[in-house]
Design an enzyme around this catalytic site. Structure first.
Site, PDB file in Angstrom:
ATOM      1  N   ASP A 178       0.850  -1.190   0.000  1.00 20.28           N
ATOM      2  CA  ASP A 178       0.000   0.000   0.000  1.00 20.28           C
ATOM      3  C   ASP A 178       0.887   1.242   0.000  1.00 20.28           C
ATOM      4  OD1 ASP A 178      -3.027   0.795   0.608  1.00 20.28           O
ATOM      5  OD2 ASP A 178      -1.740   2.163   1.736  1.00 20.28           O
ATOM      6  N   ASN A 186      -3.004  13.167  -3.127  1.00 20.81           N
ATOM      7  CA  ASN A 186      -4.131  13.652  -3.931  1.00 20.81           C
ATOM      8  C   ASN A 186      -4.615  15.019  -3.449  1.00 20.81           C
ATOM      9  OD1 ASN A 186      -4.440  11.605  -5.855  1.00 20.81           O
ATOM     10  ND2 ASN A 186      -5.642  10.333  -4.476  1.00 20.81           N
ATOM     11  N   HIS A 191      -5.160  15.045  -8.135  1.00 21.69           N
ATOM     12  CA  HIS A 191      -5.330  13.650  -8.553  1.00 21.69           C
ATOM     13  C   HIS A 191      -4.421  13.283  -9.721  1.00 21.69           C
ATOM     14  CE1 HIS A 191      -8.686  12.470  -5.956  1.00 21.69           C
ATOM     15  NE2 HIS A 191      -9.092  13.725  -6.058  1.00 21.69           N
ATOM     16  N   ASP A 195      -2.193   9.950  -9.764  1.00 20.82           N
ATOM     17  CA  ASP A 195      -2.146   8.992 -10.874  1.00 20.82           C
ATOM     18  C   ASP A 195      -0.702   8.758 -11.322  1.00 20.82           C
ATOM     19  OD1 ASP A 195      -4.881   8.838 -10.790  1.00 20.82           O
ATOM     20  OD2 ASP A 195      -5.221  10.004 -12.623  1.00 20.82           O
ATOM     21  N   GLU A 221      -4.824   2.552  -3.971  1.00 17.04           N
ATOM     22  CA  GLU A 221      -3.361   2.564  -3.908  1.00 17.04           C
ATOM     23  C   GLU A 221      -2.816   1.248  -3.393  1.00 17.04           C
ATOM     24  OE1 GLU A 221      -4.780   4.539  -0.027  1.00 17.04           O
ATOM     25  OE2 GLU A 221      -5.489   4.261  -2.076  1.00 17.04           O
TER      26      GLU A 221
END
Length: 301
Positions: A178, A186, A191, A195, A221
């Site tokens: 994770d 974010n 965002h 990404d 994630e």
């Protein structure tokens, strides 16, 4: 007395069927004349599969690869290649031929590839079959990172836990990884930056894996890594390499000082365990890693 091995060797040399053997590192170890001709290989060449695809695509030879982003296609293809004991699919060549390709993988990760020419199939039927294969690939691929998605990973995990424990006493490890403080990325950077970090992570991990390892994004994630025929000690070394590589990453051109880390939970398969049970144990190990400071690996025997 007929020497069957000599007869077999002689026949594969003159056969129009394409035959190739790749080792566990995905390096070509043998290819008959038909395979070498189709993929523009000299008699003594033994490239990695990725090297062969990259070279032939640049030269306009071998397999037709319909993409404007070759490296993205390569990551996606490698996320499926050699993960299952057997796979069959169709592919077309620059020279106009259409092939039915099978991949058979043994317990050590060596892969036998055999391809037959099926160009005689009518064009309209070929289009339908190609559309079907494309739909299967899409259903198994994460849209953002181009690596395997949750559906593919859970199928790979099911396949691993169903292997015969007597024939495979050390069946392997499963790790859930994770990205740390991803929501903060974010919220603070947007965002688009989140990404970019997810894509960077996928690209950074893939080269560190063996071909038979399965790696995919299973949500948000969170990623899963399946390591067949791997002890906890071997798995620990593999995950530590990933943690080290991620710490060094600087994935954002707009924020050159930005860095990120990840946490991981690693478990070894137990006899009789279901895919859900091993996944839950890996999740619990990941939770412990995050509760104890993040940027670390937690191992549960």
């Amino acid at each position: 007395m007929i020497d069957l091995s000599e007869r077999l060797a002689a026949l594969q040399c003159v056969s129009s069927v394409l035959v190739a053997l790749y080792d566990e590192g995905d390096r070509l170890r043998f290819a008959n004349a038909a395979f070498r001709s189709a993929f523009a290989l000299e008699e003594t060449e033994t490239p990695l599969w990725s090297e062969l695809m990259r070279r032939n695509t640049s030269a306009g030879k071998g397999t037709i690869i319909r993409t404007n982003e070759f490296e993205t296609w390569l990551v996606s293809a490698q996320s499926r290649r050699g993960k299952l004991p057997f796979r069959a699919f169709e592919t077309d060549l620059v020279d106009g031929r259409w092939l039915w390709m099978t991949e058979t993988v043994d317990e050590r990760g060596w892969m036998l590839c055999i391809a037959s020419d099926i160009t005689h199939i009518r064009a309209n039927e070929r289009d339908l079959r190609q559309d079907r294969d494309h739909a299967v690939r899409v259903s198994q691929t994460d849209e953002l990172t181009s690596i395997s998605n949750r559906r593919f990973m859970m199928a790979a995990l099911e396949n691993l836990v169903l292997r015969d424990p007597d024939a495979n006493p050390g069946r392997g490890c499963v790790c859930i990884i994770d990205l740390d403080f991803f929501k903060r990325i974010n919220d603070q950077l947007g965002h688009h930056a989140g990404d970019a970090v997810l894509i960077d992570f996928a690209r950074r991990v893939q080269p560190l894996l063996r071909r038979r390892d399965s790696f995919g994004r299973i949500g948000g994630e969170e990623f899963m890594l399946i390591l067949p025929d791997t002890s906890l000690a071997q798995g620990e070394m593999a995950i530590e390499r990933i943690l080290h590589a991620v710490r060094r990453a600087r994935p954002l051109d707009t924020a050159p000082e930005f860095s990120y880390t990840c946490s991981a939970g690693l478990v070894e398969l137990r006899p009789g365990e279901t895919a859900r049970e091993v996944s839950c144990r890996a999740d619990a190990a990941l939770y412990d890693a995050k509760q104890n400071g993040r940027d670390r690996l937690k191992i549960v025997a």
